[in-house]
Every structure is written in C-alpha cells, then in structure tokens.
Scaffold this motif. Sequence first.
Motif: not given
Length: 258
Positions: A71, A216, A245-247
Amino acid sequence: MITHKKVTIFFISLLLFLFLLKADKGINELWFLVAILAWLAINIYGTARISSNYIVKAFCNNPLEKEKKIALTFDDGPSIYTLEVLELLKKYNVKATFFCIGKKIEKHPEILQKVIDDGHLVGNHSYSHSKFFDFYTEATIREELQKTDALLEKFTSKKINFFRPPYGVTTPSIGRALKITGHNVIGWNIRSLDGGTKNQELIFNRIIKRVCPGGIVLLHDTASHSVLVLEQFLQFLQQNNYKVTSVEELLNLKAYEN
C-alpha cells in the motif's frame, strides 16, 4: 509485548524494591540512577518507534500477506505537489491513502476534492502538525483530531477512522485522546525519508531494499523530488509484478464509517 503500562508498573515496583533495600542494607544510590536511565531509554524508544505498539496499537503492515501486494501512503498534504502525485497515480492506475494536515486542507480544499474524486482514501494527520505536538495535552490533541476530522468529513460525508501521528511519535496523551476519538493508527514499515533528504537515488534505493509483501510505504506529497522518486518507484513495482492495493484491503480495516 512491552507496553507503556507494563513498563511503568515494573519500574515503580523496582524503585520501591530499591528503596526497601536502601533502608535495610544501604545500597549505593547509583542503582536508582541506573533504573531511571533505563526507564527513560525504554520510553524514548517506545514513543519514537510507531511499530513498537508501546503506547497504542499501530497497523504498520500485514505480515500475513504472501502475495506481492503493498500500500502507498502520502503524508503532510494537500499541497500543489499533490496534483502531480495524482497524475502519476492515475497514469499507473494506482490508488493510495493521503494523510492530511487540517490547516493545509483549509488552504487547498480544491486539491483535497480532487484526491477524493480520483478515488483515493484520506486520513487524519493532525491539524497543525506542530513540532510540539508530542507535548500537547490529551485535550489539545483530541481537539486537533476532531477539527481535522470535521474538515475531511466535508469531503467524504463519512466518519474518518484512520490517523497517523505527526513524525510517527506516540505518547500517553495521544493514547488517551485516541481512546475517545476511536481512530485506528496507521503506521508504515517502508519509510522513504523523503521528508529529510532530497537525494533521489538515496530515497529510491532505500525504498526498493525494503519492499516486501504486505508492506506500507511512507512518502510525502509536498516536494518535487518526492514526485520524481514516486515515478521511479511505480515503474519498479510494475516491473517486479507488485500490486498496489489500498490500506483498507491490505489491513482489512475501514477508512470511513457511515
């Protein structure tokens, strides 16, 4: 897990034990100094390192993720450079999370609107991002979080769940404030240090050495050198078959509540 509460109880007990020993056997006072210095060292390390979970639980990565998924997060905006970041993210069809400073939202509301319109997530990064934020009282910290939430919620129409502490530092006052506001603390495990140096090669190499599934990444959307590094990094991810991808998806946490 070592936590602030456990450490505090241990050292209070230790000091009481040393006082009893001194009264009974007259031990050297140097032991008290050693105990206090040890307590200070543990507290400094625990508060300064967000991944330690010393004060509050922070979500810094997904260690269970085996696929090549990471992310992207950006701190300290919105700024004029956010627009360049958004163009790159659109070019590579990538979504990210922007941790925004309240006073900058007030300065650039149209840029934050574009962040939202482009489908990215937003989180709270305090109102002032003051150098003295870590020394604020619980009430002042809570006020900063609530003020920034109110600004963000004008754009999301939903309650903000994500908070990233300025500088990644957590303190007991921050912990008490978060118990009231209910935010999830989002950290990182891949820090670019682009906020401290403009050396693009150094920043880029630092990031790619740390890339791993479930990571992240912390970047900033506040300077031109960060934008240039971002494009190199997006190319690297593409070449190495990493999916951004999103958090939310990576951590299985919701950025907003209705």
